[in-house]
Design a protein around this motif. Structure first.
Motif, PDB file in Angstrom:
ATOM      1  N   LEU A  59       0.795  -1.780   0.496  1.00 15.81           N
ATOM      2  CA  LEU A  59       0.144   0.404   0.181  1.00 15.81           C
ATOM      3  C   LEU A  59       0.851   1.660   0.200  1.00 15.81           C
ATOM      4  N   ILE A 115       1.571   8.433   1.878  1.00 15.93           N
ATOM      5  CA  ILE A 115       0.496   6.990   2.344  1.00 15.93           C
ATOM      6  C   ILE A 115       0.968   6.284   2.921  1.00 15.93           C
ATOM      7  N   ALA A 123      -1.194   3.920   5.569  1.00 14.72           N
ATOM      8  CA  ALA A 123      -1.161   2.261   5.497  1.00 14.72           C
ATOM      9  C   ALA A 123      -1.329   2.062   7.226  1.00 14.72           C
ATOM     10  N   LEU A 149      -7.181   8.390  -3.757  1.00 13.16           N
ATOM     11  CA  LEU A 149      -6.473   7.263  -3.593  1.00 13.16           C
ATOM     12  C   LEU A 149      -7.925   7.139  -3.706  1.00 13.16           C
ATOM     13  N   ASP A 150      -7.792   5.444  -4.425  1.00 16.07           N
ATOM     14  CA  ASP A 150      -8.814   5.048  -4.579  1.00 16.07           C
ATOM     15  C   ASP A 150      -8.522   3.468  -3.780  1.00 16.07           C
ATOM     16  N   LEU A 151      -9.190   3.094  -2.480  1.00 12.83           N
ATOM     17  CA  LEU A 151      -8.310   1.889  -1.592  1.00 12.83           C
ATOM     18  C   LEU A 151      -9.886   1.417  -1.683  1.00 12.83           C
ATOM     19  N   ARG A 206      -6.463  -3.147  -2.905  1.00  9.98           N
ATOM     20  CA  ARG A 206      -5.741  -2.605  -4.404  1.00  9.98           C
ATOM     21  C   ARG A 206      -5.835  -1.241  -4.011  1.00  9.98           C
ATOM     22  N   ARG A 207      -5.411  -0.227  -4.685  1.00 13.32           N
ATOM     23  CA  ARG A 207      -4.681   0.630  -4.848  1.00 13.32           C
ATOM     24  C   ARG A 207      -4.809   1.593  -5.983  1.00 13.32           C
ATOM     25  N   GLU A 208      -5.892   2.608  -6.467  1.00 13.53           N
ATOM     26  CA  GLU A 208      -5.598   3.418  -7.680  1.00 13.53           C
ATOM     27  C   GLU A 208      -5.497   4.694  -6.946  1.00 13.53           C
ATOM     28  N   ILE A 209      -4.655   5.369  -7.525  1.00 12.50           N
ATOM     29  CA  ILE A 209      -4.073   7.029  -7.425  1.00 12.50           C
ATOM     30  C   ILE A 209      -4.002   7.691  -8.728  1.00 12.50           C
ATOM     31  N   ARG A 260      -2.979  -4.101  -7.168  1.00 13.76           N
ATOM     32  CA  ARG A 260      -3.068  -5.128  -6.418  1.00 13.76           C
ATOM     33  C   ARG A 260      -2.480  -5.612  -5.378  1.00 13.76           C
TER      34      ARG A 260
END
Length: 355
Positions: A30, A45, A49, A164-166, A199-202, A231
């Motif tokens: 993460l 980040i 985490a 941040l989409d977590l 899963r993370r999307e930044i 992911r």
């Protein structure tokens, strides 16, 4: 299956799941460096985490020690009569015990998805700066759900907003064995096997500085948009729990005391455990009404042996309705109150405006 083969199977399973858990570290994943991005964003980040990881391990529920029917032989009628009138709650305790020399084996599966952190949705954690009224000093207020208006520029007029989409999920298979040492005293061991998924999307939205003079810093200014996603998942043993429950009062309602020892067998790096030894002490109240409705209440303190400041109060309240002999419906509310923050994130370590 012979006892020695059962023991060998359990040992092999434990070694296998431990190996799988050690092969990955979701907390590190993460906070891993984002290709092509500044180290400042990655460093921001990392504390997040750690904070979220500690919370996940605390949210994983445990199985009740007496979630089943119990029967007792009546020599006068030469039949078995049901002692426990309802199935009981699954993730909270009721006061009754299973009885002397009785064995209760439970297995359960639960799917958990974590939606919010400190009241903010995990699918849209957005960096945000605000201007303080005193002297125009810029102060940072952390991650928020709402998006930042580009009306907070730095000195050059440029800005970057990071979102941040977590996604954090856990699948829990728990195995629990309860044995009645006495009619009013049960002992229990629970072994959870946990699979966690991250899963993370930044997404970064950066103002094109070439258009600052022409467009200003309003919403119409052109931006560069970049997205990075990855992911990871991990499987392993969670924190093994050893519990003892004593039924001290049977009338007018059932009241029991529970002692709960959680061993740090779960890997905190993969959100499988807290990494600390914990000792819980609680009181349980329950009673069956009309033969089918069983309200229950549990309240106590979960002491962190390794760091007392991280101890917390826990409380559970709910009701079980035995709709039919083979069907019960349970409603439970589970909560906890931390005596002190489990972790902190400094202003420099949050998700900042990248300048």
């Amino acid at each position: 299956m012979p006892p020695h083969l059962v023991a060998a199977t359990l040992v092999a399973s434990t070694l296998l799941t431990t190996h799988l858990a050690n092969a990955r570290d979701l907390r590190r994943a993460l906070a891993a460096k984002i290709p092509g991005q500044e180290a400042r964003l990655t460093a921001a980040i990392a504390p997040l985490a750690s904070a979220i990881g500690g919370q996940i391990a605390n949210q994983i529920p445990t199985l009740a020690t007496s979630a089943s029917f119990a029967y007792e032989f009546d020599p006068e009628t030469d039949t078995f009569n049901r002692v426990a009138l309802t199935y009981g709650p699954l993730f909270s305790e009721r006061a009754i015990t299973i009885g002397r020399r009785r064995l209760n084996i439970n297995a359960s599966y639960a799917y958990l998805r974590f939606k919010t952190f400190n009241g903010d949705d995990l699918d849209d954690l957005t960096s945000r700066y605000e201007i303080a009224s005193a002297g125009g000093k810029r102060e940072f207020f952390g991650l928020r759900r709402s998006r930042l208006s580009p009306n907070y520029p730095n000195e050059s007029g440029a800005w970057t907003q990071a979102t941040l989409d977590l996604t954090l999920e856990a699948q829990l298979a728990a195995f629990s064995v309860t044995y009645g040492l006495l009619n009013d005293l049960d002992i229990n061991v629970e072994i959870p096997v946990i699979r966690t998924f991250m899963r993370r999307e930044i997404a970064e939205h950066t103002l094109d500085e070439r258009y600052v003079d022409a467009f200003g810093v309003g919403d119409s200014a052109p931006t560069f948009d970049e997205t990075f996603a990855d992911r990871e998942s991990a499987l392993g043993i969670g924190d093994i729990r050893l519990r003892g429950k004593y039924l001290g009062l049977k009338a007018p309602i059932h009241v029991a005391g529970l002692l709960d020892l959680a061993l740090p067998t779960g890997d905190p790096g993969n959100f499988h455990g807290t990494g600390h030894t914990r000792l819980g002490v609680s009181l349980i109240f329950s009673e069956v009404f009309a033969g089918r409705f069983e309200p229950h209440l549990q309240a106590g303190v979960d002491f962190d042996i390794d760091d007392v400041d991280k101890s917390q109060a826990r409380y559970l309240v709910g009701v079980t309705a035995q709709v039919f002999d083979i069907l019960a419906v349970t409603f439970d509310f589970m909560g906890r109150s931390e005596f002190a923050p489990l972790t902190t994130i400094s202003d420099e370590g949050r998700l900042p405006l990248v300048e």
